[in-house]
Design a protein around this motif. Structure first.
Motif, PDB file in Angstrom:
ATOM      1  N   ASN A 112       0.849  -1.189   0.000  1.00  0.00           N
ATOM      2  CA  ASN A 112       0.000   0.000   0.000  1.00  0.00           C
ATOM      3  C   ASN A 112       0.885   1.239   0.000  1.00  0.00           C
ATOM      4  O   ASN A 112       1.908   1.264   0.687  1.00  0.00           O
ATOM      5  CB  ASN A 112      -0.886   0.035   1.251  1.00  0.00           C
ATOM      6  CG  ASN A 112      -1.732  -1.212   1.383  1.00  0.00           C
ATOM      7  OD1 ASN A 112      -2.053  -1.850   0.400  1.00  0.00           O
ATOM      8  ND2 ASN A 112      -2.076  -1.561   2.608  1.00  0.00           N
ATOM      9  N   SER A 113       0.457   2.271  -0.700  1.00  0.00           N
ATOM     10  CA  SER A 113       1.197   3.535  -0.694  1.00  0.00           C
ATOM     11  C   SER A 113       0.765   4.382   0.491  1.00  0.00           C
ATOM     12  O   SER A 113      -0.422   4.511   0.773  1.00  0.00           O
ATOM     13  CB  SER A 113       0.951   4.306  -1.989  1.00  0.00           C
ATOM     14  OG  SER A 113       1.565   3.648  -3.065  1.00  0.00           O
ATOM     15  N   HIS A 114       1.746   4.948   1.170  1.00  0.00           N
ATOM     16  CA  HIS A 114       1.529   5.878   2.273  1.00  0.00           C
ATOM     17  C   HIS A 114       2.220   7.164   1.845  1.00  0.00           C
ATOM     18  O   HIS A 114       3.444   7.185   1.692  1.00  0.00           O
ATOM     19  CB  HIS A 114       2.130   5.332   3.566  1.00  0.00           C
ATOM     20  CG  HIS A 114       1.592   3.987   3.929  1.00  0.00           C
ATOM     21  ND1 HIS A 114       0.426   3.818   4.639  1.00  0.00           N
ATOM     22  CD2 HIS A 114       2.032   2.739   3.631  1.00  0.00           C
ATOM     23  CE1 HIS A 114       0.187   2.533   4.791  1.00  0.00           C
ATOM     24  NE2 HIS A 114       1.152   1.853   4.186  1.00  0.00           N
ATOM     25  N   CYS A 115       1.435   8.228   1.646  1.00  0.00           N
ATOM     26  CA  CYS A 115       1.960   9.426   0.987  1.00  0.00           C
ATOM     27  C   CYS A 115       1.875  10.668   1.859  1.00  0.00           C
ATOM     28  O   CYS A 115       1.004  10.776   2.732  1.00  0.00           O
ATOM     29  CB  CYS A 115       1.180   9.674  -0.303  1.00  0.00           C
ATOM     30  SG  CYS A 115       1.259   8.294  -1.469  1.00  0.00           S
ATOM     31  N   ALA A 116       2.764  11.593   1.552  1.00  0.00           N
ATOM     32  CA  ALA A 116       2.727  12.910   2.184  1.00  0.00           C
ATOM     33  C   ALA A 116       1.480  13.642   1.703  1.00  0.00           C
ATOM     34  O   ALA A 116       1.098  13.538   0.537  1.00  0.00           O
ATOM     35  CB  ALA A 116       3.976  13.696   1.816  1.00  0.00           C
ATOM     36  N   ARG A 117       0.860  14.372   2.607  1.00  0.00           N
ATOM     37  CA  ARG A 117      -0.353  15.124   2.242  1.00  0.00           C
ATOM     38  C   ARG A 117      -0.025  16.401   1.489  1.00  0.00           C
ATOM     39  O   ARG A 117      -0.894  16.969   0.842  1.00  0.00           O
ATOM     40  CB  ARG A 117      -1.171  15.435   3.484  1.00  0.00           C
ATOM     41  CG  ARG A 117      -1.728  14.162   4.090  1.00  0.00           C
ATOM     42  CD  ARG A 117      -2.857  14.423   5.057  1.00  0.00           C
ATOM     43  NE  ARG A 117      -3.312  13.147   5.582  1.00  0.00           N
ATOM     44  CZ  ARG A 117      -3.484  12.897   6.849  1.00  0.00           C
ATOM     45  NH1 ARG A 117      -3.274  13.834   7.746  1.00  0.00           N
ATOM     46  NH2 ARG A 117      -3.889  11.703   7.243  1.00  0.00           N
TER      47      ARG A 117
END
Length: 142
Positions: free
Chosen positions: A105-110
């Motif tokens: 899963n991608s966990h990204c900066a907002r």
């Protein structure tokens, strides 16, 4: 005939793990000190904390990106749960994401991030460290 042994040797070299000796820095998050390995190039950022079976309680990895942008992390081949804090150019935490081991899963900066700091899962929450707080000691802070 000499090509086959050379190819086998080269292929064996590709299978070897990267050296774990990365430069380390001392960072601060409020009153907490962190010993963070620095992943500052494409190869070390790509490897990250993969294949590690443990991480000391106040240890982590600081990812230094070439340019600010929409940075994302994943957990392929990562054996331990991690928390990642995405940071701006001043070391201010933009958001913190919890990441489960061995997932893609991608966990990204907002928002546009210059750095990411990975720590053991739940590390930031357990210490009351939240978005808007600052991580100090980042070398060559932009």
């Amino acid at each position: 005939m000499r090509v086959l042994p050379l190819l086998l040797f080269a292929a064996a070299g590709l299978a070897q793990p990267l050296p774990r000796e990365l430069p380390a820095v001392e960072l601060s998050a409020g009153m907490y000190l962190i010993r963070a390995e620095v992943a500052a190039d494409f190869q070390t950022r790509g490897r990250g904390l993969m294949f590690r079976k443990e991480l000391a309680s106040n240890a982590g990895m600081l990812f230094v990106f070439d340019e600010p942008g929409s940075q994302c992390m994943w957990m392929k081949n990562t054996l331990i749960p991690l928390s990642v804090a995405f940071l701006d150019a001043h070391g201010t935490i933009l958001n913190i994401e919890e990441m489960a081991p061995q997932t893609e899963n991608s966990h990204c900066a907002r928002r546009s991030a210059d750095y990411a700091l990975e720590m053991n899962g739940g590390w930031f929450a357990a210490r009351g460290i939240k978005p808007g707080m600052r991580i100090g000691g980042i070398p060559g802070m932009k």
